[in-house]
Design an enzyme around this catalytic site. Structure first.
Site, PDB file in Angstrom:
ATOM      1  N   ASN A   1       0.804  -1.228   0.000  1.00  0.00           N
ATOM      2  CA  ASN A   1       0.000   0.000   0.000  1.00  0.00           C
ATOM      3  C   ASN A   1       0.833   1.272   0.000  1.00  0.00           C
ATOM      4  O   ASN A   1       0.369   2.325  -0.449  1.00  0.00           O
ATOM      5  CB  ASN A   1      -0.912   0.024   1.229  1.00  0.00           C
ATOM      6  CG  ASN A   1      -2.086  -0.922   1.087  1.00  0.00           C
ATOM      7  OD1 ASN A   1      -2.363  -1.417   0.002  1.00  0.00           O
ATOM      8  ND2 ASN A   1      -2.775  -1.179   2.189  1.00  0.00           N
TER       9      ASN A   1
ATOM     10  N   THR B   1      15.130 -16.330 -30.398  1.00  0.00           N
ATOM     11  CA  THR B   1      13.686 -16.388 -30.200  1.00  0.00           C
ATOM     12  C   THR B   1      13.016 -16.588 -31.552  1.00  0.00           C
ATOM     13  O   THR B   1      13.361 -15.913 -32.526  1.00  0.00           O
ATOM     14  CB  THR B   1      13.177 -15.087 -29.560  1.00  0.00           C
ATOM     15  OG1 THR B   1      13.882 -14.870 -28.330  1.00  0.00           O
ATOM     16  CG2 THR B   1      11.691 -15.159 -29.282  1.00  0.00           C
TER      17      THR B   1
ATOM     18  N   LYS C   1      10.735 -16.190 -34.542  1.00  0.00           N
ATOM     19  CA  LYS C   1       9.998 -15.057 -35.106  1.00  0.00           C
ATOM     20  C   LYS C   1       9.270 -15.508 -36.373  1.00  0.00           C
ATOM     21  O   LYS C   1       9.792 -16.343 -37.095  1.00  0.00           O
ATOM     22  CB  LYS C   1      10.955 -13.906 -35.438  1.00  0.00           C
ATOM     23  CG  LYS C   1      11.796 -13.419 -34.272  1.00  0.00           C
ATOM     24  CD  LYS C   1      10.974 -12.729 -33.211  1.00  0.00           C
ATOM     25  CE  LYS C   1      11.859 -12.212 -32.076  1.00  0.00           C
ATOM     26  NZ  LYS C   1      11.082 -11.580 -31.009  1.00  0.00           N
TER      27      LYS C   1
ATOM     28  N   LYS D   1       6.711 -14.006 -33.557  1.00  0.00           N
ATOM     29  CA  LYS D   1       6.363 -14.609 -32.271  1.00  0.00           C
ATOM     30  C   LYS D   1       4.960 -15.200 -32.271  1.00  0.00           C
ATOM     31  O   LYS D   1       4.675 -16.108 -31.489  1.00  0.00           O
ATOM     32  CB  LYS D   1       6.518 -13.590 -31.146  1.00  0.00           C
ATOM     33  CG  LYS D   1       5.617 -12.372 -31.269  1.00  0.00           C
ATOM     34  CD  LYS D   1       5.722 -11.474 -30.033  1.00  0.00           C
ATOM     35  CE  LYS D   1       7.037 -10.737 -29.990  1.00  0.00           C
ATOM     36  NZ  LYS D   1       7.092  -9.803 -28.839  1.00  0.00           N
TER      37      LYS D   1
ATOM     38  N   LYS E   1      13.902 -20.393 -28.535  1.00  0.00           N
ATOM     39  CA  LYS E   1      13.046 -19.905 -27.446  1.00  0.00           C
ATOM     40  C   LYS E   1      11.670 -19.505 -27.949  1.00  0.00           C
ATOM     41  O   LYS E   1      11.546 -18.846 -28.981  1.00  0.00           O
ATOM     42  CB  LYS E   1      13.724 -18.705 -26.783  1.00  0.00           C
ATOM     43  CG  LYS E   1      12.893 -17.987 -25.746  1.00  0.00           C
ATOM     44  CD  LYS E   1      13.614 -16.741 -25.266  1.00  0.00           C
ATOM     45  CE  LYS E   1      12.710 -15.898 -24.387  1.00  0.00           C
ATOM     46  NZ  LYS E   1      11.566 -15.337 -25.154  1.00  0.00           N
TER      47      LYS E   1
ATOM     48  N   HIS F   1      11.294 -15.223 -18.682  1.00  0.00           N
ATOM     49  CA  HIS F   1      11.201 -14.034 -19.524  1.00  0.00           C
ATOM     50  C   HIS F   1      10.623 -12.912 -18.664  1.00  0.00           C
ATOM     51  O   HIS F   1       9.595 -13.097 -18.021  1.00  0.00           O
ATOM     52  CB  HIS F   1      10.300 -14.314 -20.729  1.00  0.00           C
ATOM     53  CG  HIS F   1      10.331 -13.235 -21.768  1.00  0.00           C
ATOM     54  ND1 HIS F   1       9.878 -11.959 -21.525  1.00  0.00           N
ATOM     55  CD2 HIS F   1      10.763 -13.230 -23.053  1.00  0.00           C
ATOM     56  CE1 HIS F   1      10.024 -11.226 -22.615  1.00  0.00           C
ATOM     57  NE2 HIS F   1      10.557 -11.972 -23.552  1.00  0.00           N
TER      58      HIS F   1
ATOM     59  N   HIS G   1      16.294 -12.556 -18.373  1.00  0.00           N
ATOM     60  CA  HIS G   1      16.714 -11.499 -19.289  1.00  0.00           C
ATOM     61  C   HIS G   1      17.199 -10.318 -18.452  1.00  0.00           C
ATOM     62  O   HIS G   1      16.492  -9.853 -17.565  1.00  0.00           O
ATOM     63  CB  HIS G   1      15.559 -11.081 -20.187  1.00  0.00           C
ATOM     64  CG  HIS G   1      15.120 -12.152 -21.126  1.00  0.00           C
ATOM     65  ND1 HIS G   1      15.250 -12.048 -22.497  1.00  0.00           N
ATOM     66  CD2 HIS G   1      14.580 -13.372 -20.902  1.00  0.00           C
ATOM     67  CE1 HIS G   1      14.790 -13.153 -23.066  1.00  0.00           C
ATOM     68  NE2 HIS G   1      14.377 -13.972 -22.113  1.00  0.00           N
TER      69      HIS G   1
ATOM     70  N   SER H   1      19.124 -10.233 -24.935  1.00  0.00           N
ATOM     71  CA  SER H   1      18.342 -10.363 -26.163  1.00  0.00           C
ATOM     72  C   SER H   1      17.682  -9.039 -26.493  1.00  0.00           C
ATOM     73  O   SER H   1      17.459  -8.207 -25.619  1.00  0.00           O
ATOM     74  CB  SER H   1      17.269 -11.450 -26.011  1.00  0.00           C
ATOM     75  OG  SER H   1      16.311 -11.080 -25.037  1.00  0.00           O
TER      76      SER H   1
END
Length: 485
Positions: A124, A174, A176, A178, A202, A294, A327, A379
């Site tokens: 809070n 990674t 692509k 994605k 990945k 990630h 990462h 990355s």
């Protein structure tokens, strides 16, 4: 209003509203104990609010205080359980901002629970009206507390042994795009990248189980690709299978299936929450699996300098929680990453002990009590032409992930992977020969490209690509006098 209650002639209790600094939350003479948890906050008070009072309010609202005095404080060891702000310094070159050092008794926190820790430290208090902004910059976690956590499920040493790869960064990519690929085409990308020389491929953060590709289909095609690439290259390969899902039951089901298929690694996203992360880390330790995290979503609260949570704190929490990969920035890539600050992140992940290093944003000594080391991952916008810079800045205990820098290669995915592998091997050889590989890097790469057409094509394609933007998060470490003096 503040009314005293007198019993047998002695004042025992005052009701009403008191300043936090008069309630025991400001103790400039306090010496933190070795077992205290210490938090460093960047406090920006509202105009007209005393910085000492603002810092004391942070201590109070993140521990035992509420907006008024309550008589039930007398039923507790209030002096012990109150957090104590013991130092307030102005932030260098940031008018109206102050560093507040606050110590918390260890008994305020449940052992081994990131969720409980964060419920107090970033609860809070971050919505408290007397503050314009509040940022958690760093924490000192005592050994007694660190020892209550599992730490990384596998760790760097065992991961290298499992992969049988030593003395160099690991390489990844990674997949692509994605989103949108079918399972078969997705698996083909994995195969081409691993066959070409990468160690890992990945899933990206938002590929889970969508109409265009069910998670089970993706896992099957990916592991078929891994097995085929391993047979063809004679190397151990892996692909990060993202098990992030709506419920823990779904995540466990996906992780178990990945294990059945022979995967050595699974992946989760930061957005699943601290309890889910720790639960998956315990599963990974029990099942001998590497756990990749990630950091999806982190920039919503780590990027701005005056409000939120520094990524160095997130890195500390994740090492406690038990992930094996995280990462942590590239410096030279497309994502946020000041060189000095990023070095601090990497040191948190990889060292047994972090000394106070203000120029890297580390405000405290931090002992990791023999917890496994956490492999940082670089990355986002990196390519083969930066290999000398990456090796110099990030060292060898890192996963370098070239997504677009592999899959965007003009000669194809396998050629992109080969370009990255040849560039890395050339740089490691130069380093081992004692050459000044940082300054000779372009020359070393150009020579290697003479006998590697894919590397030459990569250098020609991305030779002018840079991401030279000013970082929004840099260390503040100019020595300044304390305003509490």
């Amino acid at each position: 209003m503040n009314e005293a209650v007198t019993i047998r002639g002695k004042e025992r209790y005052k009701s009403g509203v008191m300043e936090y600094k008069k309630m025991g939350y400001w103790e400039p003479d306090y010496e933190p104990k070795d077992t205290d948890v210490i938090a460093l906050f960047r406090v920006t008070p509202q105009d007209g609010v005393d910085p000492i009072e603002a810092a004391a309010a942070v201590a109070g609202e993140s521990s035992t205080a509420t907006w008024t005095v309550v008589w039930t404080d007398r039923l507790t060891a209030a002096e012990k359980y109150r957090a104590k702000c013991y130092r307030v310094d102005p932030v260098p070159n940031s008018l109206g901002q102050y560093f507040a050092y606050i110590a918390y008794d260890l008994d305020l926190f449940e052992p081994g629970s990131i969720s409980n820790l964060t419920a107090s430290i970033i609860g809070n208090v971050f919505g408290f009206k007397p503050l314009k902004a509040l940022r958690l910059e760093d924490m000192r976690l005592p050994i007694a507390y660190v020892k209550t956590f599992q730490g990384p499920a596998t760790g760097i040493v065992v991961e290298r042994e499992r992969m049988d790869k030593f003395g160099r960064p690991l390489l990844g990519a990674t997949v692509k795009p994605k989103l949108g690929l079918s399972g078969r085409n997705y698996g083909r990308v994995v195969y081409e990248a691993l066959k070409g020389g990468l160690d890992f491929t990945k899933d990206d953060e938002n590929i889970n189980s969508q109409p265009f590709m069910h998670w089970r289909e993706r896992f099957q095609y990916c592991m078929e690709a891994v097995n085929k690439a391993q047979a063809q290259t004679g190397e151990i390969k892996g692909t990060y299978l993202n098990v992030t899902a709506a419920t823990m039951e779904d995540m466990y089901e996906r992780a178990e299936y990945a294990k059945e298929l022979g995967s050595i690694i699974v992946m989760i996203d930061l957005v699943i929450g601290y309890t889910a992360i720790q639960s998956m880390a315990k599963w990974a330790r029990k099942n001998d699996m590497i756990l990749h995290l990630h950091r999806a979503g982190h920039s919503t609260y780590t990027r701005q300098r005056n409000h939120g949570v520094s990524f160095r704190v997130i890195a500390k929490w994740m090492r406690l929680a038990g992930v094996d990969h995280i990462h942590a920035g590239t410096v030279v890539g497309k994502l946020e990453g000041d060189p000095a600050t990023t070095k601090g992140y990497y040191d948190i992940c990889r060292e047994d002990f972090n000394p106070m290093t203000l120029e890297n944003g580390l405000f405290f000594d931090q002992h990791w009590a023999s917890l496994n080391k956490l492999m940082p991952v670089a990355s986002g916008g990196i390519h083969a032409g930066q290999m000398h810079q990456l090796l110099h800045l990030l060292g060898e205990d890192v996963v370098l992930q070239f997504g677009g820098g592999t899959i965007g290669h003009p000669m194809g995915i396998a050629a992109g992977a080969t370009a990255n592998r040849v560039a890395l091997e050339a740089m490691i050889l130069a380093r081992n020969e004692g050459r000044d590989y940082l300054h000779e890097g372009p020359e070393i790469l150009a020579k290697a490209a003479q006998t590697c057409t894919p590397l030459k094509a990569a250098l020609d394609t991305w030779k002018n690509v840079t991401f030279n933007y000013e970082s929004t998060d840099t260390p503040d470490y100019a020595p300044t006098p304390s305003v509490s003096v």
